[in-house]
Design a protein around this motif. Structure first.
Motif, PDB file in Angstrom:
ATOM      1  N   ASP A   8       0.349  -1.747   0.238  1.00  0.00           N
ATOM      2  CA  ASP A   8       0.047  -0.084  -0.180  1.00  0.00           C
ATOM      3  C   ASP A   8       0.722   1.455   0.219  1.00  0.00           C
ATOM      4  N   TRP A   9       2.190   1.150  -0.105  1.00  0.00           N
ATOM      5  CA  TRP A   9       3.256   2.480  -0.273  1.00  0.00           C
ATOM      6  C   TRP A   9       2.726   3.289   0.583  1.00  0.00           C
ATOM      7  N   ASN A  31      -1.136   8.102  -2.747  1.00  0.00           N
ATOM      8  CA  ASN A  31      -3.151   8.172  -3.871  1.00  0.00           C
ATOM      9  C   ASN A  31      -3.245   6.627  -3.042  1.00  0.00           C
ATOM     10  N   PHE A  32      -2.715   5.790  -3.071  1.00  0.00           N
ATOM     11  CA  PHE A  32      -3.179   4.734  -2.440  1.00  0.00           C
ATOM     12  C   PHE A  32      -3.684   4.980  -0.557  1.00  0.00           C
ATOM     13  N   LEU A  33      -4.586   4.079  -0.381  1.00  0.00           N
ATOM     14  CA  LEU A  33      -5.314   4.192   0.887  1.00  0.00           C
ATOM     15  C   LEU A  33      -3.893   2.589   1.444  1.00  0.00           C
ATOM     16  N   ARG A  34      -4.689   2.621   3.429  1.00  0.00           N
ATOM     17  CA  ARG A  34      -3.173   2.147   3.956  1.00  0.00           C
ATOM     18  C   ARG A  34      -4.296   0.997   3.461  1.00  0.00           C
TER      19      ARG A  34
END
Length: 421
Positions: A35-36, A41-44
């Motif tokens: 999830d980076w 803009n990636f959701l955790r």
């Protein structure tokens, strides 16, 4: 293979692009998609259990998983474990000049060594160790041990996974440079390796193999072809009686097409003997405390076999690359020597710690591990004299040694060989 390891709670590591199990967790923890860490803009991910396990391992003190790794290591010494060593490099050396090329490339001789597994080094012109590996002679070349076999001279080579690409290109370039009529085939991805190690390994393996693997019929450092007898069929494999941890043990070299099938069958049969999975954290600890080398760390291209206590691998009569340097060092001595240092204080060593002799800095640890069998940390160092003179055992033993661990100077005991050897 790794899918089955994850089902058994493997905590995975990466080495040279390969995934391998570091150790095996007691509880299952599903691995979420990457999830980076909530960036870009990636959701955790909601589940972060695996990340917590990871953070428990990323520290300069002992890992939170110390007891797990210790249990895997001691199970190997007392019972039996299975290591997935499939990422190790596997190669076939074939062609009319295969044996001639091997004699030039390797410090150990291949003559009159049918069914023997030979540990050897491959050197550069300065006598430095560019690779360490095992090899054995076989009568045919086949990726699956059954079909499309090429008859003739053939040498099967196995080397560490982290150095596999380096080893392949080093050997291949020298073969071409010397114009040998020989060819090096990289079959690493075609053959898996399951290594079963420990005092009970022979009893477990004998349950599933159709060959007599007792000491009298299958001595140490030899190999055979055998069949694994599953419930439904026989599967042909190559069995090598070798160990990277210093225990009674065997490597099963298996075509990838049925490696997973044999792994599951082996674990089911071995359950009654206490057979467990084990990862590379335990493997490196076991090999280090036994005094076995790890290329790239306590063995490098600027270390010679004589300096690394590996002169026993070097033939005396037959020429090989780097022999002139080795012969000279045997005759006149060396200016540096591999030694082992242990700590009585319960402090981890990781490698690269500074080392002092009689209050003077003399270098750094090439490698550091916790030796669970010994119950103390162990590190490897190449000791050199500050005056540039040749080094000997008397000089080594006369020193008082300390290791700088995060600013603390810890007294260390010096050993000419691994204290477990």
């Amino acid at each position: 293979m790794n899918i089955h390891r994850l089902e058994n709670n493997a905590f995975m590591e990466e080495k040279q692009g390969w995934e391998r199990p570091g150790f095996f967790l007691r509880k299952r923890s599903d691995v979420s998609h990457y999830d980076w860490y909530g960036s870009y803009n990636f959701l955790r991910c909601h589940s972060s259990t695996y990340e917590k396990y990871l953070n428990g391992n990323l520290k300069y003190q002992f890992s939170d998983h110390y007891d797990i790794i210790r249990n895997e290591a001691l199970t190997c010494r007392k019972h039996a474990v299975v290591f997935n060593m499939s990422y190790f490099g596997k190669m076939y050396l074939t062609g009319p000049d295969a044996e001639k090329a091997a004699e030039w490339l390797f410090t150990s001789s291949i003559k009159n060594k049918e069914n023997k597994i030979i540990y050897t080094c491959a050197l550069n012109d300065e006598g430095g160790v560019e690779a360490d590996l095992t090899f054995c002679k076989i009568k045919s070349f086949s990726k699956n041990f059954n079909e499309n076999q090429t008859k003739g001279n053939c040498i099967y080579i196995v080397c560490g996974g982290a150095s596999a690409n380096y080893t392949y290109h080093f050997l291949d370039s020298e073969i071409k440079k010397k114009n040998f009529k020989a060819f090096l085939h990289n079959v690493t991805e075609d053959i898996g390796i399951l290594s079963i190690q420990g005092p009970k390994s022979l009893s477990i393996l004998q349950k599933i193999v159709d060959a007599d693997i007792s000491d009298s019929c299958f001595p140490k450092n030899t190999w055979i072809f055998g069949n694994i007898k599953t419930r439904t069929r026989k599967l042909k494999i190559k069995i090598l009686r070798v160990s990277f941890v210093g225990e009674l043990g065997f490597e099963l070299h298996i075509p990838q097409s049925y490696c997973s099938e044999i792994y599951k069958y082996l674990m089911r049969i071995g359950k009654q003997f206490g057979l467990k999975n084990a990862g590379y954290r335990a493997l490196y600890s076991l090999s280090s405390e036994k005094g076995y080398h790890l290329w790239g760390f306590d063995l490098r291209p600027d270390d010679t076999p004589v300096e690394a206590n590996l002169a026993f691998t070097c033939k005396r009569e037959i020429p090989y690359r780097g022999k002139k340097v080795v012969d000279e060092q045997r005759k006149t001595g060396v200016k540096k020597k591999l030694i082992y240092l242990t700590l009585d204080e319960h402090i981890p060593l990781w490698g690269l710690e500074g080392v002092y002799r009689n209050g003077n800095p003399i270098g750094f640890l090439r490698r550091g591990e916790y030796a669970y069998t010994l119950g103390k940390s162990i590190g490897q160092l190449y000791l050199e004299r500050r005056d540039g003179l040749k080094i000997d055992d008397e000089y080594i033993n006369a020193g008082h040694y300390e290791i700088d661990s995060m600013g603390r100077f810890l007294e260390a005991t010096c050993h000419l060989k691994s204290p477990l050897n």
